[in-house]
Design a protein around this motif. Structure first.
Motif, PDB file in Angstrom:
ATOM      1  N   PHE A 232      -7.298  -5.223  -0.919  1.00 18.57           N
ATOM      2  CA  PHE A 232      -6.307  -4.183  -0.683  1.00 18.57           C
ATOM      3  C   PHE A 232      -4.901  -4.759  -0.801  1.00 18.57           C
ATOM      4  O   PHE A 232      -4.023  -4.192  -1.449  1.00 18.57           O
ATOM      5  N   ILE A 233      -4.687  -5.911  -0.152  1.00 21.93           N
ATOM      6  CA  ILE A 233      -3.365  -6.544  -0.175  1.00 21.93           C
ATOM      7  C   ILE A 233      -3.034  -7.015  -1.582  1.00 21.93           C
ATOM      8  O   ILE A 233      -1.919  -6.788  -2.090  1.00 21.93           O
ATOM      9  N   ALA A 234      -4.000  -7.672  -2.244  1.00 23.24           N
ATOM     10  CA  ALA A 234      -3.745  -8.193  -3.587  1.00 23.24           C
ATOM     11  C   ALA A 234      -3.423  -7.055  -4.551  1.00 23.24           C
ATOM     12  O   ALA A 234      -2.521  -7.173  -5.399  1.00 23.24           O
ATOM     13  N   ARG A 235      -4.140  -5.935  -4.427  1.00 26.14           N
ATOM     14  CA  ARG A 235      -3.889  -4.808  -5.317  1.00 26.14           C
ATOM     15  C   ARG A 235      -2.488  -4.238  -5.086  1.00 26.14           C
ATOM     16  O   ARG A 235      -1.775  -3.889  -6.023  1.00 26.14           O
ATOM     17  N   PHE A 236      -2.074  -4.180  -3.813  1.00 29.00           N
ATOM     18  CA  PHE A 236      -0.736  -3.678  -3.518  1.00 29.00           C
ATOM     19  C   PHE A 236       0.331  -4.610  -4.073  1.00 29.00           C
ATOM     20  O   PHE A 236       1.308  -4.167  -4.681  1.00 29.00           O
ATOM     21  N   LEU A 237       0.147  -5.926  -3.879  1.00 29.67           N
ATOM     22  CA  LEU A 237       1.138  -6.893  -4.357  1.00 29.67           C
ATOM     23  C   LEU A 237       1.233  -6.901  -5.874  1.00 29.67           C
ATOM     24  O   LEU A 237       2.280  -7.234  -6.441  1.00 29.67           O
ATOM     25  N   SER A 238       0.150  -6.511  -6.539  1.00 34.63           N
ATOM     26  CA  SER A 238       0.167  -6.492  -8.001  1.00 34.63           C
ATOM     27  C   SER A 238       0.651  -5.154  -8.558  1.00 34.63           C
ATOM     28  O   SER A 238       0.623  -4.933  -9.753  1.00 34.63           O
ATOM     29  N   GLY A 239       1.055  -4.251  -7.647  1.00 34.39           N
ATOM     30  CA  GLY A 239       1.605  -2.970  -8.094  1.00 34.39           C
ATOM     31  C   GLY A 239       0.627  -1.829  -8.062  1.00 34.39           C
ATOM     32  O   GLY A 239       0.947  -0.732  -8.531  1.00 34.39           O
ATOM     33  N   GLY A 240      -0.563  -2.025  -7.504  1.00 31.38           N
ATOM     34  CA  GLY A 240      -1.536  -0.946  -7.441  1.00 31.38           C
ATOM     35  C   GLY A 240      -1.148   0.124  -6.429  1.00 31.38           C
ATOM     36  O   GLY A 240      -0.318  -0.089  -5.548  1.00 31.38           O
ATOM     37  N   ALA A 241      -1.768   1.305  -6.545  1.00 28.95           N
ATOM     38  CA  ALA A 241      -1.472   2.411  -5.633  1.00 28.95           C
ATOM     39  C   ALA A 241      -1.998   2.087  -4.240  1.00 28.95           C
ATOM     40  O   ALA A 241      -3.169   1.744  -4.083  1.00 28.95           O
ATOM     41  N   GLU A 276      11.305  -9.027  -2.474  1.00 21.00           N
ATOM     42  CA  GLU A 276       9.923  -9.497  -2.522  1.00 21.00           C
ATOM     43  C   GLU A 276       9.254  -9.248  -1.169  1.00 21.00           C
ATOM     44  O   GLU A 276       9.870  -9.392  -0.104  1.00 21.00           O
ATOM     45  N   VAL A 277       7.967  -8.898  -1.216  1.00 17.54           N
ATOM     46  CA  VAL A 277       7.205  -8.706   0.013  1.00 17.54           C
ATOM     47  C   VAL A 277       6.924 -10.070   0.629  1.00 17.54           C
ATOM     48  O   VAL A 277       6.353 -10.956  -0.015  1.00 17.54           O
ATOM     49  N   VAL A 278       7.338 -10.245   1.884  1.00 13.21           N
ATOM     50  CA  VAL A 278       7.114 -11.524   2.564  1.00 13.21           C
ATOM     51  C   VAL A 278       6.036 -11.403   3.645  1.00 13.21           C
ATOM     52  O   VAL A 278       5.401 -12.399   3.997  1.00 13.21           O
ATOM     53  N   GLU A 279       5.850 -10.213   4.176  1.00 16.91           N
ATOM     54  CA  GLU A 279       4.805 -10.018   5.177  1.00 16.91           C
ATOM     55  C   GLU A 279       4.551  -8.527   5.339  1.00 16.91           C
ATOM     56  O   GLU A 279       5.237  -7.688   4.734  1.00 16.91           O
ATOM     57  N   PHE A 280       3.564  -8.189   6.192  1.00 14.96           N
ATOM     58  CA  PHE A 280       3.230  -6.794   6.471  1.00 14.96           C
ATOM     59  C   PHE A 280       3.216  -6.589   7.975  1.00 14.96           C
ATOM     60  O   PHE A 280       2.857  -7.491   8.744  1.00 14.96           O
ATOM     61  N   LEU A 281       3.610  -5.385   8.391  1.00 13.17           N
ATOM     62  CA  LEU A 281       3.567  -5.014   9.799  1.00 13.17           C
ATOM     63  C   LEU A 281       2.608  -3.837   9.964  1.00 13.17           C
ATOM     64  O   LEU A 281       2.809  -2.779   9.363  1.00 13.17           O
ATOM     65  N   GLY A 282       1.569  -4.071  10.747  1.00 15.31           N
ATOM     66  CA  GLY A 282       0.614  -3.006  11.020  1.00 15.31           C
ATOM     67  C   GLY A 282       0.839  -2.419  12.403  1.00 15.31           C
ATOM     68  O   GLY A 282       0.992  -3.149  13.384  1.00 15.31           O
ATOM     69  N   VAL A 283       0.908  -1.091  12.489  1.00  7.21           N
ATOM     70  CA  VAL A 283       1.095  -0.388  13.754  1.00  7.21           C
ATOM     71  C   VAL A 283      -0.168   0.422  14.029  1.00  7.21           C
ATOM     72  O   VAL A 283      -0.558   1.272  13.224  1.00  7.21           O
ATOM     73  N   LEU A 284      -0.823   0.129  15.164  1.00  7.00           N
ATOM     74  CA  LEU A 284      -2.073   0.787  15.521  1.00  7.00           C
ATOM     75  C   LEU A 284      -1.852   1.683  16.726  1.00  7.00           C
ATOM     76  O   LEU A 284      -1.390   1.229  17.774  1.00  7.00           O
TER      77      LEU A 284
END
Length: 868
Positions: A232-241, A276-284
């Motif tokens: 999921f992360i790799a697809r997002f970083l490569s420009g995927g939906a 550039e994306v350096v990290e992700f923040l998840g809110v649960l």
């Protein structure tokens, strides 16, 4: 002494000073060292970092001077700001601006001053770096450059201090938003590793921080998605939906103990200065309580459904013992139990017995299956009072246990009997009589008093049904009457709705052709009618419109009586409504030779009412005032506030009404013997008017003097609120290219209606009509061609209009094509349903050709009108 003038850009300068957030702050060690250095460099006893606001100069750093502020009027620095450049005063006693300054004549006895403006933000001078001596002296160019460089250092230090303050606030905000947040938050790097997790998330998922840091986030996801998480992360970083990142969705998180926690997950990508994306923040967001509440609601709805169905469908369920099987299965599902039974208690001379009406299959052998069949058929009764069931039906006890096999003699089940882990037996009592019982076993829910209380409505319903069951044999006729009343009560609303809809459709369908063709004949341009034919056609249309008016009034009354009339209460201008209604009937008033006196008021009163129904009320009263007036009579309108209401009255100069018969005025179909006269009507207009006024929280009445006339009045609640602004009109579609005919597809199975539409459209030179008899045929045609507008009946053979609309909206090529409903289903609910389904417009039959023309002009612009 000459105070410095206020600067032209004083507001901007003061704004920059405030944004520095430095005034009245503690001493700064760096600035103290710099001012001390200035004293050394220039061999001066005093050096200051001076900041000037509206009323004072305040010293952020003051080496060699005890005070930390002086009035702005005494300020040398203010003159430097006025010059917007360095200020050097070599001998203050010889300078007319400062010779009598209190800081020169008194402490600190300033003789020499050199100050350079400070511009830390946006180039605005907020103060100076200055050196002061008590003796006159010169200041050469080299010293000026040194002072300028030191001032630049002060600018840097002030900017750094502001930046540090902002960083501190940002850190505190981050601490509040992340670490101290009452929402679970997790930071992960580009590889999906956890780099931070706040206490709330740790508490939610049952972990300690060291157990998760630097581990892949997949440890918190269910097994079926854990392996795909990195993709999921790799697809997002490569420009995927993205599916979650930047979107949010409901997912499940894995608790440390292995169970799943429902959460709403929102993931945001954090970018650096280069994007550039350096990290992700998840809110649960924990959805456990919401899911639990939903489950409780579902349980409550299930219980209510059981109770409702048990009562309303009693007669149907009772046949073939269906009621008891229904209740037994409902009980089992409501309590998440494997087994359940329900039965009737029958008293005998010695003890109570139990007749089981429904029981879950417990058979495990041929003999046990035979026993179950006998129990289900009611051929045998249970009589032993010393069993788990007997304690309930014989003694009226509530028996509740989680240790069935720890009850001694009561655990003597036959060999092969399914294991029972828990058991609940509940007596069913009516008044002071024990009339039945039910029992459950192997429930997934805790057996406690809370469950017993929750089942009380079910218990009470069972008591009612058992009593009804018993009365069936003895009072069969009464039971049938109850069943009929129940069925009527249940179906009344639906039956009335269906009747109204059916009557509206069936009556309007033939009127569509009658009125439509009459309008066409009357307006025909290709073959105009002579005067005699015009009168005849006009009579047909007038009679048709009168019949339509009667139908509408009768259906209106039926809607009111059925409770299906809906009102849209909003603030409305009563004068606007009255004016609109008067304009509507202006031709009728002139034709009758009647003089209309409109209200003369200085204020535009507003009432809380339904605008359409208010106009209908006024039209009814004004129409009666026209019909029952004398020749060349008058109608006077008046509007008067009465407390919290507005009184609107319509006064005519007719024959008046006898006082003894005024109560009959508002009775449906009662025309006070006027039905024998020449004036047409149904006698229900005033009945409808009274109901409408009453439902809008108003009153209605009449005052009359026989031979002089009558005054009908009604009131509506006053309001200070303003009417809602009208929404901006939707943009009209683009006009077609010159010379191109617009294509109109008409879906209608009635040949007369097809012919009527063809005759109407023949008068439009820019429209070409194609008619088909079914939605299926239309969809086949639409596969190869796209019309400019689709006109569709609702009642069609095969696929109906709503199903056809849904199919059209699912087709991308046809999604934007305007689709208009044309139906004899003219109830407000029908129209609302059609518009809500997505029709661009909803026209009713009998068709109004003018309305159809306006619709065509709105949805098919650039029409050139009818052919001459």
């Amino acid at each position: 002494m000459q105070p410095a003038a206020l600067l032209d850009r004083e507001p901007e300068r003061l704004s920059a000073l405030r944004r520095l957030e430095v005034m009245d702050t503690p001493a700064d060690e760096s600035l103290e060292r710099l001012t001390d250095l200035a004293c050394d460099i220039f061999s001066a006893p005093i050096a200051l970092v001076s900041l000037v606001d509206e009323h004072r100069q305040w010293f952020k750093s003051h080496v060699g001077l005890e005070v930390n502020q002086t009035p702005r009027a005494y300020s040398f620095c203010a003159h430097a700001l006025d010059l917007d450049s360095a200020l050097v005063v070599e001998n203050a006693l010889e300078d007319v601006r400062f010779a009598d300054n209190p800081l020169v004549l008194g402490e600190p006895h300033i003789r020499f001053y050199a100050g350079h403006p400070l511009r830390p933000l946006d180039g605005h001078a907020v103060g100076t770096l200055c050196v002061i001596d008590t003796a006159p002296r010169t200041f050469d160019a080299r010293e000026r450059r040194l002072l300028e460089k030191l001032a630049a250092q002060v600018d840097d230090l002030l900017r750094q201090r502001k930046l540090q303050a902002e960083l501190t606030r940002t850190a505190r905000r981050f601490e509040a938003l992340f670490s101290k947040s009452a929402t679970a938050k997790i930071r992960i790097d580009r590889q999906g590793r956890i780099i931070a997790i706040n206490p709330f998330a740790l508490s939610l998922l049952g972990y300690e921080a060291h157990e998760l840091l630097d581990r892949n986030i997949a440890v918190l996801t269910p097994p079926h998605i854990a392996a795909e998480h990195d993709q999921f992360i790799a697809r997002f970083l490569s420009g995927g939906a993205p599916k979650v990142i930047g979107r949010g969705r409901e997912v499940e998180a894995m608790h440390k103990q292995g169970h799943r926690v429902p959460v709403h997950l929102a993931v945001n990508a954090i970018h650096d200065n280069q994007g550039e994306v350096v990290e992700f923040l998840g809110v649960l967001t924990d959805l456990t309580s919401i899911y639990a509440a939903n489950r409780r609601i579902i349980k409550e709805q299930s219980l209510l459904k059981v109770l409702h169905q048990g009562i309303t469908d009693y007669q149907a369920l009772m046949s073939g013992q269906g009621l008891w099987t229904f209740l037994m299965e409902a009980l089992r599902e409501l309590t998440d139990s494997d087994y359940a039974l329900i039965g009737e208690v029958l008293p005998t001379d010695t003890t109570n017995t139990l007749k089981i009406h429904a029981i879950t299959d417990l058979s495990w052998s041929d003999s046990s299956r035979e026993l179950m069949d006998r129990l289900r058929s009611g051929d045998m009764t249970l009589t032993r009072p010393d069993t788990l069931l007997g304690r309930v039906y014989a003694h009226g006890e509530v028996v509740m246990t989680d240790d069935v096999y720890g009850l001694g003699a009561q655990r003597n089940f036959p060999h092969g009997h399914p294991r029972l882990d828990n058991y609940l037996g509940v007596p069913i009592i009516s008044g002071d009589r024990l009339i039945g019982m039910y029992a459950i076993a192997n429930s997934k829910q805790p057996l406690n008093q809370a469950l017993l209380d929750w089942l009380q409505p079910f218990t009470d319903t069972c008591a009612l049904l058992i009593n009804l069951y018993r009365q069936m044999a003895e009072r069969e006729q009464v039971t049938r009457d109850l069943a009929v009343a129940r069925d009527l009560a249940e179906k009344a609303s639906q039956a009335k709705s269906e009747f109204l809809s059916s009557m509206s459709h069936e009556l309007r369908t033939p009127l569509n052709a009658i009125i439509g063709f009459a309008q066409l004949l009357s307006k025909g341009r290709r073959a105009p009618l002579d005067e005699r034919q015009q009168r005849q056609v006009q009579q047909i249309e007038t009679s048709g419109q009168h019949l339509l008016s009667l139908i509408n009034e009768i259906l209106d009354l039926a809607r009111i009586e059925a409770g299906h009339l809906t009102l849209a209460i909003e603030p409305i201008s009563i004068l606007d409504v009255l004016s609109d209604a008067c304009d509507t009937l202006e031709a009728n008033i002139e034709a009758a030779g009647i003089t209309l006196e409109r209200p003369r008021v200085a204020r535009d009163w507003r009432v809380a009412a339904d605008p359409t129904r208010t106009k209908q009320v006024f039209l009814n009263l004004l129409s009666n005032a026209i019909k029952y007036n004398r020749p060349r009579g008058t109608i006077a309108l008046d509007v008067v506030p009465t407390g919290e209401a507005l009184r609107i009255s319509v006064t005519d100069t007719g024959l008046g009404i006898d006082e003894q018969r005024r109560d009959e005025l508002f009775e449906p179909f009662n025309r006070l013997d006027a039905e024998h006269g020449p004036i047409e009507g149904t006698g229900i207009g005033l009945a409808i008017t009274r109901e409408l006024v009453t439902r809008m929280q108003g009153e209605i009445g009449v005052e009359s003097t026989p031979g002089k006339g009558s005054t009908f009045w009604f009131t509506l609640p006053l309001t200070d609120e303003h009417a809602h602004d009208e929404q901006d009109p939707k943009p009209r579609p683009e006009a077609p290219a010159a010379g191109k005919r617009r294509q109109l597809l008409y879906i209608e199975d009635n040949p007369a209606n097809q012919c009527l539409m063809q005759d109407i459209i023949d008068d439009f030179a820019d429209i070409e009509l194609q008619s088909v008899t079914s939605a299926e045929l239309a969809l086949e045609i639409l596969r190869h061609a796209t019309p400019d507008l689709i006109l569709m009946d609702i009642h069609l053979p095969g696929m109906n209009g709503f199903q056809a609309l849904e199919a059209l909206r699912r087709t991308p090529r046809l999604d934007a094509t305007p689709v208009v409903a044309l139906s004899a289903n003219a109830m407000p609910a029908d129209i609302d349903r059609g518009l809500a389904a997505g029709f661009n417009d909803y026209l009713t039959k009998p068709i109004d050709i003018d309305k159809l023309s306006h619709m065509l002009e709105a949805l098919l612009p650039a029409l050139h009108g009818c052919d001459p």
